[in-house]
Scaffold this active site. Structure first.
Site, PDB file in Angstrom:
ATOM      1  N   LYS A 162       0.837  -1.199   0.000  1.00 20.03           N
ATOM      2  CA  LYS A 162       0.000   0.000   0.000  1.00 20.03           C
ATOM      3  C   LYS A 162       0.875   1.252   0.000  1.00 20.03           C
ATOM      4  O   LYS A 162       2.083   1.187   0.275  1.00 20.03           O
ATOM      5  CB  LYS A 162      -0.920  -0.004   1.220  1.00 20.03           C
ATOM      6  CG  LYS A 162      -0.190   0.033   2.563  1.00 20.03           C
ATOM      7  CD  LYS A 162      -1.168  -0.006   3.722  1.00 20.03           C
ATOM      8  CE  LYS A 162      -0.420   0.050   5.049  1.00 20.03           C
ATOM      9  NZ  LYS A 162      -1.339   0.070   6.204  1.00 20.03           N
ATOM     10  N   ARG A 184     -11.272  -0.182  14.600  1.00 21.73           N
ATOM     11  CA  ARG A 184     -11.308   0.536  13.326  1.00 21.73           C
ATOM     12  C   ARG A 184     -12.302  -0.081  12.348  1.00 21.73           C
ATOM     13  O   ARG A 184     -12.983   0.614  11.602  1.00 21.73           O
ATOM     14  CB  ARG A 184      -9.892   0.529  12.731  1.00 21.73           C
ATOM     15  CG  ARG A 184      -9.669   1.397  11.535  1.00 21.73           C
ATOM     16  CD  ARG A 184      -8.192   1.442  11.185  1.00 21.73           C
ATOM     17  NE  ARG A 184      -7.644   0.124  10.863  1.00 21.73           N
ATOM     18  CZ  ARG A 184      -6.352  -0.102  10.593  1.00 21.73           C
ATOM     19  NH1 ARG A 184      -5.490   0.900  10.659  1.00 21.73           N
ATOM     20  NH2 ARG A 184      -5.922  -1.308  10.286  1.00 21.73           N
ATOM     21  N   ARG A 194       1.378 -10.604   7.264  1.00 24.58           N
ATOM     22  CA  ARG A 194       1.232  -9.404   6.451  1.00 24.58           C
ATOM     23  C   ARG A 194       2.342  -8.385   6.746  1.00 24.58           C
ATOM     24  O   ARG A 194       2.072  -7.290   7.242  1.00 24.58           O
ATOM     25  CB  ARG A 194      -0.130  -8.760   6.699  1.00 24.58           C
ATOM     26  CG  ARG A 194      -1.329  -9.694   6.526  1.00 24.58           C
ATOM     27  CD  ARG A 194      -2.638  -8.920   6.655  1.00 24.58           C
ATOM     28  NE  ARG A 194      -2.703  -8.175   7.896  1.00 24.58           N
ATOM     29  CZ  ARG A 194      -3.342  -8.567   8.989  1.00 24.58           C
ATOM     30  NH1 ARG A 194      -3.973  -9.734   9.016  1.00 24.58           N
ATOM     31  NH2 ARG A 194      -3.359  -7.804  10.067  1.00 24.58           N
ATOM     32  N   CYS A 224      12.352  24.412   4.457  1.00 24.22           N
ATOM     33  CA  CYS A 224      11.356  25.093   3.634  1.00 24.22           C
ATOM     34  C   CYS A 224      10.634  24.077   2.750  1.00 24.22           C
ATOM     35  O   CYS A 224      10.954  22.889   2.745  1.00 24.22           O
ATOM     36  CB  CYS A 224      12.042  26.141   2.764  1.00 24.22           C
ATOM     37  SG  CYS A 224      13.082  27.311   3.684  1.00 24.22           S
ATOM     38  N   MET A 225       9.659  24.556   1.986  1.00 21.63           N
ATOM     39  CA  MET A 225       8.914  23.647   1.121  1.00 21.63           C
ATOM     40  C   MET A 225       9.817  22.992   0.075  1.00 21.63           C
ATOM     41  O   MET A 225       9.657  21.816  -0.250  1.00 21.63           O
ATOM     42  CB  MET A 225       7.775  24.386   0.422  1.00 21.63           C
ATOM     43  CG  MET A 225       6.909  23.484  -0.441  1.00 21.63           C
ATOM     44  SD  MET A 225       5.547  24.332  -1.260  1.00 21.63           S
ATOM     45  CE  MET A 225       4.486  24.664   0.155  1.00 21.63           C
ATOM     46  N   ASP A 226      10.798  23.734  -0.431  1.00 22.57           N
ATOM     47  CA  ASP A 226      11.594  23.254  -1.554  1.00 22.57           C
ATOM     48  C   ASP A 226      13.088  23.157  -1.265  1.00 22.57           C
ATOM     49  O   ASP A 226      13.829  22.624  -2.088  1.00 22.57           O
ATOM     50  CB  ASP A 226      11.408  24.185  -2.762  1.00 22.57           C
ATOM     51  CG  ASP A 226       9.949  24.538  -2.979  1.00 22.57           C
ATOM     52  OD1 ASP A 226       9.154  23.613  -3.194  1.00 22.57           O
ATOM     53  OD2 ASP A 226       9.609  25.744  -2.898  1.00 22.57           O
ATOM     54  N   HIS A 282      -6.289  -7.469  13.182  1.00 18.69           N
ATOM     55  CA  HIS A 282      -5.108  -6.598  13.134  1.00 18.69           C
ATOM     56  C   HIS A 282      -4.703  -6.210  14.549  1.00 18.69           C
ATOM     57  O   HIS A 282      -5.544  -5.785  15.346  1.00 18.69           O
ATOM     58  CB  HIS A 282      -5.400  -5.343  12.322  1.00 18.69           C
ATOM     59  CG  HIS A 282      -4.180  -4.519  12.036  1.00 18.69           C
ATOM     60  ND1 HIS A 282      -3.233  -4.890  11.110  1.00 18.69           N
ATOM     61  CD2 HIS A 282      -3.747  -3.362  12.569  1.00 18.69           C
ATOM     62  CE1 HIS A 282      -2.272  -3.989  11.069  1.00 18.69           C
ATOM     63  NE2 HIS A 282      -2.556  -3.049  11.960  1.00 18.69           N
ATOM     64  N   TYR A 339      12.875  30.714   7.527  1.00 14.46           N
ATOM     65  CA  TYR A 339      11.639  31.283   8.039  1.00 14.46           C
ATOM     66  C   TYR A 339      11.602  31.276   9.567  1.00 14.46           C
ATOM     67  O   TYR A 339      11.998  30.308  10.207  1.00 14.46           O
ATOM     68  CB  TYR A 339      10.434  30.504   7.518  1.00 14.46           C
ATOM     69  CG  TYR A 339      10.192  30.679   6.044  1.00 14.46           C
ATOM     70  CD1 TYR A 339       9.779  31.902   5.528  1.00 14.46           C
ATOM     71  CD2 TYR A 339      10.391  29.620   5.166  1.00 14.46           C
ATOM     72  CE1 TYR A 339       9.554  32.055   4.168  1.00 14.46           C
ATOM     73  CE2 TYR A 339      10.164  29.768   3.803  1.00 14.46           C
ATOM     74  CZ  TYR A 339       9.752  30.987   3.304  1.00 14.46           C
ATOM     75  OH  TYR A 339       9.531  31.148   1.961  1.00 14.46           O
TER      76      TYR A 339
END
Length: 383
Positions: free
Chosen positions: A41, A142, A226, A323-325, A170, A276
């Site tokens: 997954k 769940r 699993r 930072c983001m990038d 599970h 930042y």
């Protein structure tokens, strides 16, 4: 045009031979005739679902596990036809695809059973042609049928002509420090199984164990396990611990290495603020490198000011907020650092290493979240 690693800003290298060896090592660790369901997954925890699925099956896994119907469809459209278990309940309108692509659902409530039967009838699909597994809720909370209601659900499945092939649960805390509740849940599951079998049920597949339980509860009375993160060489907490003593772990290796490149290196004065929020001020005149990866690539922002990256076999501290990038590292003590150099964020270099497990522990998250969160902006080089 395909890009070489030297022209990429950030990339992950996936070694399929390591995944194959991890599967074989796990199989050796298990007691026959227990088989492996490879959990692929979330794009195989960021490693590439199609390639990992093919590799795991070739190495001896017999089942695949996905979370979403779309993930199962992706495998089928890649001509991967191994039995594939849906680890999460589909939405009601997804059962058409479940039936069409022959995915195996786990059913643990009467409404989902009703939806499954109605969709099978609408598509003129014989109810007994697609197997289902009963999911028992022993404490996860769940999904799944409560143990005391499992006989009612089973007999309703029989009445409706549904083919019941498996029984599953599970563990919510198989990697915890205290296994008491885990053993109790295991016992409740087997009491439920015994009750069902006494009433005529026959299960081809019985499965309980995730990665942690596969290592720590190697006598769970199941014939299918699993493992997820173990396939990728990511050990859960307490992997080698059992109340009766230390566990001999199978030899497993990480299959993913995360790298990025330095864009620029600047000489900055003492006291200069970084990134930042100005959360870091230089304590000395320093050389600061800008690395072309950030939280937009899935690199954890919470490593700001506490993580490191490897450059030329040395740990370079992350300084300032990620930072983001981009991210900043202090390379003052690595005099040969230069723009264009490759840094290692996960993996080994020059005898030093940074493991996904270590990153997770440092920022207080689960181990498999580190590779799973890598976005599509990070190129995958699969070999």
């Amino acid at each position: 045009m395909p890009m070489s690693p030297s022209s990429r800003r950030a990339w992950a290298e996936i070694d399929l031979s390591v995944i194959a060896q991890n599967v074989r090592s796990l199989q050796t660790h298990l007691q026959a005739p227990t088989q492996i369901l490879a959990v692929v997954k979330a794009d195989a925890y960021g490693h590439g679902a199609i390639e990992v699925s093919q590799t795991a099956l070739e190495a001896g896994a017999t089942w695949l596990g996905v979370a979403t119907v779309a993930e199962g469809v992706q495998l089928r459209e890649a001509h991967i036809n191994a039995p594939t278990l849906l680890l999460c309940n589909p939405a009601p309108d997804e059962f058409e695809a479940v039936l069409h692509y022959r995915l195996t659902p786990m059913i643990g409530d009467f409404l989902t059973l009703q939806t499954f039967v109605q969709e099978a009838d609408r598509l003129s699909t014989p109810r007994n042609t697609l197997p289902v597994h009963i999911e028992v809720d022993t404490g996860m909370g769940r999904a799944g049928v409560l143990p005391q209601d499992a006989p009612l659900l089973y007999h309703e499945m029989v009445r409706l002509g549904v083919r019941v092939d498996g029984l599953a649960m599970h563990f919510p805390d198989a990697d915890g420090n205290d296994l008491t509740s885990t053993f109790q849940q295991q016992a409740r599951f087997h009491e439920t199984r015994d009750t069902l079998e006494a009433q005529g049920a026959k299960f081809d597949w019985v499965h309980l164990s995730n990665s942690a339980a596969t290592l720590r509860l190697n006598h769970s009375g199941e014939n299918l396990v699993r493992p997820g993160r173990l396939l990728y060489g990511i050990l859960p907490p307490n992997a080698d611990k059992h109340p009766s003593g230390r566990i001999v772990l199978p030899p497993l290796k990480p299959a993913l290495t995360l790298k990025a490149r330095i864009a620029v290196i600047r000489d900055l004065p003492k006291g200069h603020p970084l990134s930042y929020g100005s959360t870091y001020h230089l304590k000395r005149p320093s050389r600061i490198a800008t690395v072309l990866i950030g939280y937009g690539d899935g690199y954890p922002r919470s490593l700001s000011n506490i993580g490191t990256m490897l450059l030329h076999g040395k740990h370079a501290p992350i300084v300032g907020r990620i930072c983001m990038d981009q991210s900043l590292i202090d390379v003052t003590d690595i005099p040969n650092a230069a723009p264009g150099d490759t840094v290692t964020l996960i993996g080994e270099e020059g005898g030093e290493r940074i493991l996904a497990v270590e990153i997770a522990q440092r920022i207080g998250t689960t181990e498999h979240a580190i590779t799973t969160r890598l976005t599509g902006r990070v190129a995958r080089i699969i070999r």
